[in-house]
Write an enzyme that holds these catalytic residues in place. Sequence first.
Site, PDB file in Angstrom:
ATOM      1  N   ALA A  23       0.829  -1.038   0.098  1.00 36.32           N
ATOM      2  CA  ALA A  23       0.189  -0.015  -0.031  1.00 36.32           C
ATOM      3  C   ALA A  23       0.869   1.334   0.028  1.00 36.32           C
ATOM      4  CB  ALA A  23      -0.889   0.032   1.061  1.00 36.32           C
ATOM      5  N   HIS A  24       0.602   2.344  -0.958  1.00 36.10           N
ATOM      6  CA  HIS A  24       1.588   3.442  -1.014  1.00 36.10           C
ATOM      7  C   HIS A  24       0.658   4.572  -1.390  1.00 36.10           C
ATOM      8  CE1 HIS A  24       2.277   2.120  -4.978  1.00 36.10           C
ATOM      9  NE2 HIS A  24       2.526   3.329  -5.412  1.00 36.10           N
ATOM     10  N   ARG A  25      -0.528   4.417  -2.064  1.00 31.85           N
ATOM     11  CA  ARG A  25      -1.433   5.523  -2.377  1.00 31.85           C
ATOM     12  C   ARG A  25      -1.595   6.550  -1.462  1.00 31.85           C
ATOM     13  NH1 ARG A  25      -0.008   5.373  -7.140  1.00 31.85           N
ATOM     14  NH2 ARG A  25      -0.170   3.341  -7.919  1.00 31.85           N
ATOM     15  N   ARG A  38       6.617   5.687   2.366  1.00 29.88           N
ATOM     16  CA  ARG A  38       5.713   6.577   2.626  1.00 29.88           C
ATOM     17  C   ARG A  38       4.740   6.144   3.557  1.00 29.88           C
ATOM     18  NH1 ARG A  38       2.328  10.671   0.158  1.00 29.88           N
ATOM     19  NH2 ARG A  38       3.449  10.675  -1.731  1.00 29.88           N
ATOM     20  N   ASP A  43      -2.590  -1.665  -3.702  1.00 35.44           N
ATOM     21  CA  ASP A  43      -3.169  -0.486  -4.261  1.00 35.44           C
ATOM     22  C   ASP A  43      -2.177   0.051  -5.422  1.00 35.44           C
ATOM     23  OD1 ASP A  43      -1.114   0.732  -2.766  1.00 35.44           O
ATOM     24  OD2 ASP A  43      -2.534   2.135  -1.641  1.00 35.44           O
TER      25      ASP A  43
END
Length: 367
Positions: free
Chosen positions: A205-207, A240, A284
């Site tokens: 996940a990084h969005r 992030r 994502d």
Amino acid sequence: MIKAALIAGARPNFIKIAALEKAFSDSGQFLNTLIHTGQHYDAKMSDIFFRQLGMPEPELFLGIGSGSHAAQTAAVMVETEKVFLANRPDVVVVVGDVNSTVATALTAKKMCIPVAHVEAGLRSFDPGMPEEINRIVTDAISDLLYVSEPSGLMHLKNEGVPDHKVVFAGNVMIDSLRRFEDKARATNYSESIGLNAGRYFLITAHRPAMVDNDVHLGTFARSLLGLAEMGDVVFPIHPRTSKRLESIGLAASLASNPRIRLTEPIGYLEFMNLMMHSGLIVTDSGGIQEESTALSVPCATVRPNTERPVTIEEGTNVLMNLDVGEITAAGEKALSGNWKKGRIPALWDGKAANRIAEHLANTLSTL
Ligand code: UD1
Ligand code: UDP
């Protein structure tokens, strides 16, 4: 020889540029200059890909680093302009949809240097996604648009891009996957860390829409706890996301679950090994939607939309709401063997970069 500047800045770029760098070199018609903007710079987000994908060291490293969108985009423009003024390429090749992509395309185009965009035409129609802005702008100014899936052809046509600029070339990310698949299998990575093939969940996940929002990230974390009731959960964490999980105190609570393994980002070969043996990938990511389809592994993409619809229409990808019940139900379905099977999309055959090299070499003089 054609002087080609190949631009890479962020993790998914390295995987795509590796395929292009090889095909351009193999064709014998290009003199490549590999330029790394430095958008991603941690060893595990950058160096490891150059090593594992057998790429030469970048000839130029611009050291841009992190920053706001404006700061990062502007810095890439300033530095790439210096590079192109010092040694003007015949063509600039940009891939994907990151800030380094749009920034370099803008610099080159304003210097009247032809720009080729690889992975053109993808659209999520979600203006809140920074990548969507990057895609639209890059496509609007590129001279050659190499498309990876049929939706790209349709979008570019609808936007009025003339047919002669657009080529359905296939997917260069899958070129790298096919080239390194055996090597990835041979790492035996998932087995070596004690995971049972087909019984664990692989997470990324990084969005910003997911991880920069406390409520969304909290819901995602609860989904992982739900999945952990059914199998091991492996979560290599993007920097992030890692910062965000720490700052809202979720890292410790996830790590305290014995079935959840939180790790730093991992190498391409090891990550591909984890993908090929996982029961379900929950992500994502853009690229992972494509790789899971190419590997015929179930993928749940926790997003309201995708710019890669072929992975849904033909592949193993399914869009999910950010909902604990929906994500855990997906886990159950995948582990019980009831996930859709999917097929490999057209021209995801490992030869996309060769087609691009050939087309570019034949076309550049006509631009
Ligand atoms: C970028 C791309 C995104 C792509 C993703 C792939 C843009 C707008 N976004 O998102 O499209 O899907 O890369 O991974 O271009 N950081 C580090 N070390 C690094 C790199 C980043 O610690 O090597 C941290 C920094 O705190 C940075 C944050 O991650 O501020 C975000 O990095 P950035 O490159 O701005 O965006 P990504 O989220 O990585
Ligand atoms: N990847 C990797 N290690 C990881 C996570 C991802 O090698 O720990 C690879 C993955 O296989 C894919 C690429 O990184 O090839 C996708 O990058 P990311 O999800 O960061 O970017 P996106 O595709 O969403 O832009």
